[in-house]
Design an enzyme around this catalytic site. Sequence first.
Site, PDB file in Angstrom:
ATOM      1  N   ARG A   1      -6.501  44.607 -10.160  1.00 49.10           N
ATOM      2  CA  ARG A   1      -7.646  43.808  -9.736  1.00 49.10           C
ATOM      3  C   ARG A   1      -7.443  42.313 -10.012  1.00 49.10           C
ATOM      4  O   ARG A   1      -7.842  41.458  -9.224  1.00 49.10           O
ATOM      5  CB  ARG A   1      -8.898  44.306 -10.455  1.00 49.10           C
TER       6      ARG A   1
ATOM      7  N   HIS B   1      19.332  51.466 -24.277  1.00 52.49           N
ATOM      8  CA  HIS B   1      19.117  50.350 -25.213  1.00 52.49           C
ATOM      9  C   HIS B   1      19.051  49.073 -24.392  1.00 52.49           C
ATOM     10  O   HIS B   1      20.023  48.701 -23.722  1.00 52.49           O
ATOM     11  CB  HIS B   1      20.270  50.296 -26.217  1.00 52.49           C
TER      12      HIS B   1
ATOM     13  N   HIS C   1     -32.311  30.184 -34.405  1.00 51.51           N
ATOM     14  CA  HIS C   1     -32.840  31.541 -34.608  1.00 51.51           C
ATOM     15  C   HIS C   1     -33.637  31.997 -33.386  1.00 51.51           C
ATOM     16  O   HIS C   1     -34.552  32.820 -33.498  1.00 51.51           O
ATOM     17  CB  HIS C   1     -33.728  31.599 -35.856  1.00 51.51           C
TER      18      HIS C   1
ATOM     19  N   GLN D   1      16.369  41.998 -41.331  1.00 47.08           N
ATOM     20  CA  GLN D   1      16.923  42.074 -39.982  1.00 47.08           C
ATOM     21  C   GLN D   1      15.964  41.449 -38.978  1.00 47.08           C
ATOM     22  O   GLN D   1      16.385  40.858 -37.986  1.00 47.08           O
ATOM     23  CB  GLN D   1      17.180  43.533 -39.592  1.00 47.08           C
TER      24      GLN D   1
ATOM     25  N   SER E   1     -26.571  42.147  -6.572  1.00 50.34           N
ATOM     26  CA  SER E   1     -27.013  43.485  -6.958  1.00 50.34           C
ATOM     27  C   SER E   1     -26.952  44.389  -5.744  1.00 50.34           C
ATOM     28  O   SER E   1     -27.233  43.954  -4.621  1.00 50.34           O
ATOM     29  CB  SER E   1     -28.446  43.437  -7.513  1.00 50.34           C
TER      30      SER E   1
ATOM     31  N   LYS F   1     -30.831  38.738  -6.508  1.00 49.73           N
ATOM     32  CA  LYS F   1     -30.083  38.471  -7.735  1.00 49.73           C
ATOM     33  C   LYS F   1     -28.907  37.514  -7.524  1.00 49.73           C
ATOM     34  O   LYS F   1     -28.117  37.655  -6.605  1.00 49.73           O
ATOM     35  CB  LYS F   1     -29.529  39.777  -8.328  1.00 49.73           C
ATOM     36  N   VAL F   2     -28.808  36.523  -8.439  1.00 44.78           N
ATOM     37  CA  VAL F   2     -27.619  35.675  -8.561  1.00 44.78           C
ATOM     38  C   VAL F   2     -27.208  35.780 -10.028  1.00 44.78           C
ATOM     39  O   VAL F   2     -27.775  35.110 -10.898  1.00 44.78           O
ATOM     40  CB  VAL F   2     -27.889  34.207  -8.184  1.00 44.78           C
ATOM     41  N   ASN F   3     -26.281  36.641 -10.309  1.00 43.37           N
ATOM     42  CA  ASN F   3     -25.936  36.952 -11.692  1.00 43.37           C
ATOM     43  C   ASN F   3     -24.883  35.992 -12.256  1.00 43.37           C
ATOM     44  O   ASN F   3     -24.014  35.513 -11.521  1.00 43.37           O
ATOM     45  CB  ASN F   3     -25.406  38.382 -11.790  1.00 43.37           C
TER      46      ASN F   3
ATOM     47  N   SER G   1       8.492  46.919 -31.614  1.00 43.45           N
ATOM     48  CA  SER G   1       9.092  46.640 -30.310  1.00 43.45           C
ATOM     49  C   SER G   1       8.112  46.901 -29.179  1.00 43.45           C
ATOM     50  O   SER G   1       7.904  46.065 -28.294  1.00 43.45           O
ATOM     51  CB  SER G   1      10.352  47.499 -30.125  1.00 43.45           C
TER      52      SER G   1
ATOM     53  N   ARG H   1       5.636  44.110 -26.661  1.00 43.14           N
ATOM     54  CA  ARG H   1       5.596  44.129 -25.201  1.00 43.14           C
ATOM     55  C   ARG H   1       4.179  43.902 -24.669  1.00 43.14           C
ATOM     56  O   ARG H   1       3.981  43.694 -23.471  1.00 43.14           O
ATOM     57  CB  ARG H   1       6.145  45.458 -24.677  1.00 43.14           C
TER      58      ARG H   1
END
Length: 484
Positions: free
Chosen positions: A24, A105, A186, A264, A312, A318-320, A357, A361
């Site tokens: 998407r 590998h 608040h 290592q 919607s 609706k204008v969300n 490892s 990724r």
Amino acid sequence: MTEPESAGLPRTDPLAAVSPLDGRYASRTEPLVPYASESALMRARVEVEVEYLIALADLDATDVTLDESTREVLRALYAAFDADDARLVKQIERDGTAEYAATNHDVKAVEYFLRVRLAERLSDAEHLFPWIHFGLTSEDVNNLAQRLLVKGASEEVLLPALGEVRDALVEMAHEHRALPMLARTHGQPATPTTFGKEMAVYAARLGRATGRIRRATDSLAGKLAGASGVYAAHVAAYPDVDWRAFSKSFVERFGFEHQSLSTQVNPCDDLAELFDALRGANNALLDLDRDMWLYVSDRYLGQETVEGETGSSTMPHKVNPIDFENSEGNLSKANSDLTFLADYVTTSRLQRDLSDSTVKRNVGAAFAHSLIGYGKTETGLSKVVPNEQVMREELESTPEILGEAVQTILRREGDTDAYERVKALTRGRRVTLSDLHDLFAELDVSEAVRDELTALTPSGYVGVAAALADDVDTDLNIDVDEME
């Protein structure tokens, strides 16, 4: 069970993608492909291996020699690394070729890939084969390759995207510097501010956050010290070479600090710092997304409609605030991933285990969710328009917020009961300016002070908010200087 029809889609079709990052949202995450894809990691490994071979040739102690034309051939292997090269690396890893059995590998596959490509391009390539990956462990290659990609993603994609959001906030801060607005603490009516000043706060926060990201990016550190971090194989082959100095020089040629002490694995504290810095920027934007959502809900902000867009499936009106909501979701997912990554990559069982490892990724996924969030926030900001009439009407209908100014002026005049007097009139009650003026008429103060109190208005009680909105330029300049 009947096989879903979607299973017939080509694996490369975005509709068949397991993750929305490649489905998407593929168009939004595409800028990260050169830094987060498996092909990108292969190319970065090739770059490290090639540059290491060239660095070995520059040591007087070694027997490998490279003329300029051979160096050009070598560097072209990563500079022109393409899809066919990536497929060959994967083939060597999984299936093998006529010359090489399957490696299972990924780093060893890159070593053999270099042999194959050099044999195609150089008549005497075989004399170079022993020197490819000479004395190295996979982590020597991986830690540098991964940081090349992380550095590029940060500098070329994430920071510019954050800069665009910050620029949008600065523009809004300037344009609406003096637009008065009721603040809420608040969730309750509080001392007024201006819309521009509130946007300036977020612009300044984002400026400081990007400064931290830049510093963390500039502080990435690499290691090249062999299987246990002690240069054992290097010293065994050439005991008279100063391998620590060689390693430092080699790591620094990529623009990284040198990690002189390691097991290592590179300890990855530097990556954790970058992930934390990114999380700080994301948190600032999450705060912004939620505030903007509330401003839309309170009708302080109107939203420009987009032709053909549906708000919607059942409510046509609706204008969300979908962009801020989408950003909030993606930034929250990014922060969850970044927190996990910062905690996980800094740990290893003794010298090495492979659990990190597969985790590493997923760095690109965390970056991708961040990038989607940045773009959605910017889009959301471009669609909102302050509703000045609503802001002013609500502000003027909440004169009780002047109580702070009234009791502070009365304190100045020596009234020890000023706070309690105003509290009795206003706390938990809706009052009018007339109620306040009646209080002023009863006060034992001079006419000059009474006139001062009477002149107070909610829309005028914003302090130096407009000037603070202008200060965002200074704050951002400071942050930019710190980043340079």
